[in-house]
Design a protein around this motif. Structure first.
Motif, mmCIF file in Angstrom:
data_model
loop_
_atom_site.group_PDB
_atom_site.id
_atom_site.type_symbol
_atom_site.label_atom_id
_atom_site.label_comp_id
_atom_site.label_asym_id
_atom_site.label_seq_id
_atom_site.Cartn_x
_atom_site.Cartn_y
_atom_site.Cartn_z
ATOM 1 N N ASN A 107 -110.025 -29.449 6.294
ATOM 2 C CA ASN A 107 -109.221 -29.394 7.507
ATOM 3 C C ASN A 107 -107.879 -28.716 7.235
ATOM 4 O OD1 ASN A 107 -108.613 -30.027 10.299
ATOM 5 N ND2 ASN A 107 -107.205 -31.543 9.470
ATOM 6 N N TYR A 108 -107.232 -29.099 6.137
ATOM 7 C CA TYR A 108 -105.952 -28.484 5.762
ATOM 8 C C TYR A 108 -106.114 -26.984 5.530
ATOM 9 C CZ TYR A 108 -102.191 -26.925 2.701
ATOM 10 O OH TYR A 108 -101.172 -26.202 2.136
ATOM 11 N N LEU A 109 -107.150 -26.595 4.786
ATOM 12 C CA LEU A 109 -107.353 -25.180 4.478
ATOM 13 C C LEU A 109 -107.633 -24.361 5.733
ATOM 14 C CD1 LEU A 109 -109.537 -25.409 1.236
ATOM 15 C CD2 LEU A 109 -107.099 -24.889 1.404
ATOM 16 N N LYS A 110 -108.411 -24.924 6.660
ATOM 17 C CA LYS A 110 -108.788 -24.180 7.867
ATOM 18 C C LYS A 110 -107.672 -24.132 8.900
ATOM 19 C CE LYS A 110 -113.754 -24.297 8.153
ATOM 20 N NZ LYS A 110 -114.891 -24.731 8.964
ATOM 21 N N GLN B 89 -105.870 -14.824 0.358
ATOM 22 C CA GLN B 89 -106.812 -15.022 1.460
ATOM 23 C C GLN B 89 -108.248 -15.129 0.924
ATOM 24 O OE1 GLN B 89 -107.570 -11.715 4.174
ATOM 25 N NE2 GLN B 89 -107.370 -13.156 5.896
ATOM 26 N N ALA B 90 -108.579 -14.287 -0.043
ATOM 27 C CA ALA B 90 -109.923 -14.324 -0.619
ATOM 28 C C ALA B 90 -110.165 -15.653 -1.332
ATOM 29 C CB ALA B 90 -110.114 -13.162 -1.586
ATOM 30 N N LYS B 91 -109.169 -16.143 -2.076
ATOM 31 C CA LYS B 91 -109.306 -17.441 -2.744
ATOM 32 C C LYS B 91 -109.460 -18.563 -1.713
ATOM 33 C CE LYS B 91 -105.666 -17.319 -5.426
ATOM 34 N NZ LYS B 91 -104.650 -17.608 -6.448
ATOM 35 N N LEU B 92 -108.682 -18.481 -0.632
ATOM 36 C CA LEU B 92 -108.754 -19.486 0.426
ATOM 37 C C LEU B 92 -110.153 -19.539 1.029
ATOM 38 C CD1 LEU B 92 -107.412 -21.445 2.520
ATOM 39 C CD2 LEU B 92 -106.937 -19.413 3.880
ATOM 40 N N TYR B 93 -110.684 -18.362 1.399
ATOM 41 C CA TYR B 93 -112.008 -18.332 2.018
ATOM 42 C C TYR B 93 -113.095 -18.742 1.025
ATOM 43 C CZ TYR B 93 -109.962 -16.212 6.160
ATOM 44 O OH TYR B 93 -109.210 -15.976 7.285
ATOM 45 N N GLY B 94 -112.890 -18.441 -0.260
ATOM 46 C CA GLY B 94 -113.838 -18.878 -1.277
ATOM 47 C C GLY B 94 -113.872 -20.393 -1.395
ATOM 48 N N ARG B 95 -112.693 -21.007 -1.379
ATOM 49 C CA ARG B 95 -112.621 -22.466 -1.475
ATOM 50 C C ARG B 95 -113.202 -23.121 -0.220
ATOM 51 N NH1 ARG B 95 -113.424 -26.895 -4.192
ATOM 52 N NH2 ARG B 95 -112.078 -28.606 -3.576
ATOM 53 N N ILE B 96 -112.933 -22.552 0.936
ATOM 54 C CA ILE B 96 -113.501 -23.085 2.178
ATOM 55 C C ILE B 96 -115.023 -23.043 2.106
ATOM 56 C CG2 ILE B 96 -113.834 -22.605 4.644
ATOM 57 C CD1 ILE B 96 -110.833 -21.823 4.736
ATOM 58 N N ALA B 97 -115.581 -21.915 1.653
ATOM 59 C CA ALA B 97 -117.034 -21.794 1.541
ATOM 60 C C ALA B 97 -117.601 -22.795 0.535
ATOM 61 C CB ALA B 97 -117.414 -20.371 1.131
ATOM 62 N N GLU B 98 -116.885 -22.990 -0.570
ATOM 63 C CA GLU B 98 -117.327 -23.940 -1.589
ATOM 64 C C GLU B 98 -117.373 -25.359 -1.030
ATOM 65 O OE1 GLU B 98 -116.066 -25.361 -6.111
ATOM 66 O OE2 GLU B 98 -114.614 -24.273 -4.888
ATOM 67 N N ILE B 99 -116.316 -25.757 -0.331
ATOM 68 C CA ILE B 99 -116.271 -27.112 0.239
ATOM 69 C C ILE B 99 -117.353 -27.277 1.300
ATOM 70 C CG2 ILE B 99 -114.899 -28.750 1.599
ATOM 71 C CD1 ILE B 99 -112.421 -27.629 0.179
ATOM 72 N N GLU B 100 -117.526 -26.271 2.145
ATOM 73 C CA GLU B 100 -118.563 -26.368 3.180
ATOM 74 C C GLU B 100 -119.948 -26.503 2.561
ATOM 75 O OE1 GLU B 100 -117.650 -22.909 5.565
ATOM 76 O OE2 GLU B 100 -116.501 -24.123 6.988
#
Length: 158
Positions: free
Chosen positions: A20-23, A56-67
């Protein structure tokens, strides 16, 4: 078949909170960084822009990992709880041959952190100790050799 991630309900809540925080908050912060860097002009030699895009790439990578973890999460319910045997979520005290005692928490692979004495049930130690009760000994192999330990106590929070 997709890999299952064994996690506790507490870890599940932490991951949902982080997602939630990341998104929300973090995504807005990174977008602002990119917008500010764009305002500096020529993007071909703009290190601030490159850094913002990397973030931004690291952020989206972490979001994908958590999902991915959340979509394949299996909340661990310990069948050994009532019997006093070691299982996921247990805190165990083990003793080596010299009488030295160490306390470990047995976790799923996503929560494991050997530096904090949180060991995965998938590790050699974890596979050997799961199902044991206080007073039982077990042997496991690790890169440094084969070790024998005795379970001193098994406790469970919650």
């Amino acid at each position: 078949m997709a890999k299952e991630f064994k996690i506790t309900s507490l870890r599940l809540a932490d991951l949902e909170k982080e997602l939630n925080y990341l998104k929300t908050t973090r995504e807005r912060e990174v977008a602002a960084m990119i917008a500010e860097a764009r305002s500096y002009g020529d993007l071909s030699e703009n290190s601030e822009y490159d850094a913002a895009k990397n973030e931004q790439a690291k952020l989206y990578g972490r979001i994908a990992e958590i999902e991915d973890i959340l979509s394949h999460a299996v909340i661990i319910e310990d069948e050994n709880e009532a019997s006093g045997r070691v299982g996921l979520g247990c805190t165990v005290v083990v003793e080596d041959e010299k009488g030295n005692q160490t306390t470990y928490k047995i976790t799923g692979s996503q929560e494991a952190n050997p530096m904090q004495f949180k060991l995965s049930d998938d590790s050699p130690f974890g596979r050997a100790i799961v199902g044991k009760a206080a007073g039982e000994t077990f042997t496991y192999s690790a890169p440094a050799g084969t070790f024998t330990r005795k379970v001193v106590s098994v406790t469970r929070e919650g």
